[in-house]
Design an enzyme around this catalytic site. Structure first.
Site, PDB file in Angstrom:
ATOM      1  N   SER A  80      14.923  18.999   0.348  1.00 54.87           N
ATOM      2  CA  SER A  80      14.238  17.960  -0.464  1.00 54.87           C
ATOM      3  C   SER A  80      13.904  18.479  -1.884  1.00 54.87           C
ATOM      4  O   SER A  80      14.413  17.884  -3.057  1.00 54.87           O
ATOM      5  CB  SER A  80      13.066  17.834   0.191  1.00 54.87           C
ATOM      6  OG  SER A  80      11.893  18.760   0.159  1.00 54.87           O
ATOM      7  N   ARG A 112      24.399  24.293   3.176  1.00 55.17           N
ATOM      8  CA  ARG A 112      25.219  25.159   3.960  1.00 55.17           C
ATOM      9  C   ARG A 112      26.002  24.372   4.941  1.00 55.17           C
ATOM     10  O   ARG A 112      27.031  25.035   5.656  1.00 55.17           O
ATOM     11  CB  ARG A 112      23.841  25.538   4.818  1.00 55.17           C
ATOM     12  CG  ARG A 112      23.015  26.661   4.191  1.00 55.17           C
ATOM     13  CD  ARG A 112      21.962  27.170   4.914  1.00 55.17           C
ATOM     14  NE  ARG A 112      20.772  26.278   5.260  1.00 55.17           N
ATOM     15  CZ  ARG A 112      20.720  25.669   6.541  1.00 55.17           C
ATOM     16  NH1 ARG A 112      21.471  26.015   7.393  1.00 55.17           N
ATOM     17  NH2 ARG A 112      19.856  24.645   6.729  1.00 55.17           N
ATOM     18  N   LYS A 147       7.991  29.156  -4.022  1.00 55.50           N
ATOM     19  CA  LYS A 147       6.904  29.271  -4.306  1.00 55.50           C
ATOM     20  C   LYS A 147       6.185  30.038  -3.034  1.00 55.50           C
ATOM     21  O   LYS A 147       5.501  29.591  -1.967  1.00 55.50           O
ATOM     22  CB  LYS A 147       6.021  28.082  -4.283  1.00 55.50           C
ATOM     23  CG  LYS A 147       6.483  27.126  -5.647  1.00 55.50           C
ATOM     24  CD  LYS A 147       5.646  25.929  -5.970  1.00 55.50           C
ATOM     25  CE  LYS A 147       6.242  25.453  -7.030  1.00 55.50           C
ATOM     26  NZ  LYS A 147       5.401  23.937  -7.511  1.00 55.50           N
ATOM     27  N   LYS A 165      -1.323  27.947  -4.128  1.00 51.33           N
ATOM     28  CA  LYS A 165      -1.798  26.605  -4.203  1.00 51.33           C
ATOM     29  C   LYS A 165      -1.273  26.253  -2.815  1.00 51.33           C
ATOM     30  O   LYS A 165      -2.189  25.266  -1.987  1.00 51.33           O
ATOM     31  CB  LYS A 165      -1.031  25.812  -4.953  1.00 51.33           C
ATOM     32  CG  LYS A 165       0.379  25.675  -5.051  1.00 51.33           C
ATOM     33  CD  LYS A 165       1.067  24.649  -4.416  1.00 51.33           C
ATOM     34  CE  LYS A 165       2.489  24.815  -4.587  1.00 51.33           C
ATOM     35  NZ  LYS A 165       3.249  23.604  -3.898  1.00 51.33           N
ATOM     36  N   ASP A 218      -0.452  22.073 -10.037  1.00 52.64           N
ATOM     37  CA  ASP A 218       0.280  22.246  -8.914  1.00 52.64           C
ATOM     38  C   ASP A 218      -0.757  22.311  -7.707  1.00 52.64           C
ATOM     39  O   ASP A 218      -0.844  21.407  -6.509  1.00 52.64           O
ATOM     40  CB  ASP A 218       1.117  23.556  -8.766  1.00 52.64           C
ATOM     41  CG  ASP A 218       2.027  23.392  -7.893  1.00 52.64           C
ATOM     42  OD1 ASP A 218       2.173  22.204  -7.060  1.00 52.64           O
ATOM     43  OD2 ASP A 218       2.632  24.434  -7.527  1.00 52.64           O
ATOM     44  N   GLU A 246       5.416  27.139   3.143  1.00 52.15           N
ATOM     45  CA  GLU A 246       5.548  28.377   2.558  1.00 52.15           C
ATOM     46  C   GLU A 246       4.096  29.049   2.727  1.00 52.15           C
ATOM     47  O   GLU A 246       4.122  30.294   2.932  1.00 52.15           O
ATOM     48  CB  GLU A 246       5.791  28.169   0.874  1.00 52.15           C
ATOM     49  CG  GLU A 246       7.368  27.985   0.959  1.00 52.15           C
ATOM     50  CD  GLU A 246       8.337  29.298   1.218  1.00 52.15           C
ATOM     51  OE1 GLU A 246       7.883  30.185   1.883  1.00 52.15           O
ATOM     52  OE2 GLU A 246       9.440  29.164   0.714  1.00 52.15           O
TER      53      GLU A 246
END
Length: 336
Positions: free
Chosen positions: A15, A36, A110, A195, A248, A285
């Protein structure tokens, strides 16, 4: 002699990789996406749409896709990396031989690598041998869906080499996307990683039915822990008040489009980790980075109570009620 057209290879076709590919193509940069799976690359080339992400949004016709990393990187001025942080080391080892001697690597990641505690830019330099002044970071309040829709946004591009940061800035500057430059790579990367953890906490609170006061408290005190850690690691505190820090943090903690907040909301409503993972579907993440960030806090002797409690929840050491109680019953202290 014709003027050189700036070229970017964007790895991957997820995305955020798709959104940045469109953004750079809209800025006049020639973009090749690395996917991929051949089915994704073939569909992008044939229909100018990503069938898995944003299938209803047309991509610029000049944007192409391939599964061949060497073909994607041939003549690339920029290698833009948008893959899960924990997959970076192994993936980059395979791609490194194809990176040109002058290519600038741009990290969109991130997260913090588990085990080593390294930021993405540090993993890049370690694996490839590319000097730090050829590694940039793009970070800010950038929800992929909104970028794809051409909604107004801004970000920070950080690189030790100001000229390299300016080159990346020009390659992604559009009427709807305003990039600023910085030399504080550490601050930008830590803001981006932290964040996600704070967004998990805000999502959990929301899922538990807690109000806006609680969520604002978590955002504000989360920013305080982020700034403490970043300053201890050599970042400039002002960076954390900018787009890659506070900006962010606000977007990720407040938007239902945020996968980390959404994951936290699932947990707050009583889902197990496995159920929340299945419901969120995309990489979250903050789930992986919480443990790595907590380890960094220990190394630098920085107190990070929200991160500590989120990590304990993720490892099922606390119930939701115990987590809320542990946070609120900490000894009172001055706000600094």
């Amino acid at each position: 002699m014709s003027e050189h057209r700036v070229c970017a290879a964007v790895f991957s076709a997820g995305s955020w990789g798709t959104a940045v590919s469109k953004l750079m193509a809209d800025a006049g940069t020639s973009v090749v996406m690395h996917a991929r799976r051949s089915a994704i690359a073939d569909t992008i080339n044939a229909t100018h749409r990503n069938p898995e992400y944003f299938p209803d949004i047309e991509l610029p016709h000049a944007l192409t896709a391939t599964t061949d990393p060497a073909a994607a990187l041939k003549g690339a001025d920029f290698l833009v990396l948008s893959i899960p942080a924990q997959a970076l080391r192994a993936s980059l080892a395979a791609w490194a031989p194809h990176i040109g001697p002058d290519t600038v690597v741009v990290s969109l990641m991130k997260g913090i690598e588990l085990g080593s505690g390294l930021r993405a830019s540090q993993v890049i330099t370690e694996v490839t041998g590319i000097p730090a002044n050829r590694v940039a970071v793009l970070s800010g309040p950038n929800l992929a869906c909104e970028i794809m829709g051409g909604q107004l946004a801004a970000a920070t591009i950080a690189c030790p080499d100001e000229d390299a940061a300016l080159r990346v800035q020009r390659a992604c500057h559009t009427p709807y996307f305003r990039p600023y430059t910085s030399t504080d790579v550490t601050g930008c990367e830590l803001g981006g990683a932290m964040k996600n953890v704070i967004a998990l906490a805000v999502g959990i609170a929301s899922g538990m039915g807690m109000g806006h006061n609680c969520q604002a408290m978590l955002i504000t005190r989360g920013l305080a822990e982020t700034t403490r850690l970043a300053a201890a690691m050599g970042a400039h505190p002002a960076t954390l008040a900018g787009l890659a820090g506070l900006g962010d943090l606000i977007a990720t903690c407040s938007s239902p489009l945020s996968r980390n907040r959404t994951f936290g909301t699932h947990l707050g409503r009583g889902m197990t980790m496995a159920e929340a993972t299945a419901a969120t579907r995309q990489t979250t993440e903050g789930v992986k980075s919480a443990e790595a960030l907590l380890a960094l806090a220990g190394v630098h002797d920085v107190e990070m109570p929200i991160t500590e409690i989120v990590s304990a929840l993720l490892h099922e050491k606390f119930t939701l009620e115990q987590a809320a109680s542990a946070l609120m019953q900490r000894p009172p202290k001055p706000e600094r």
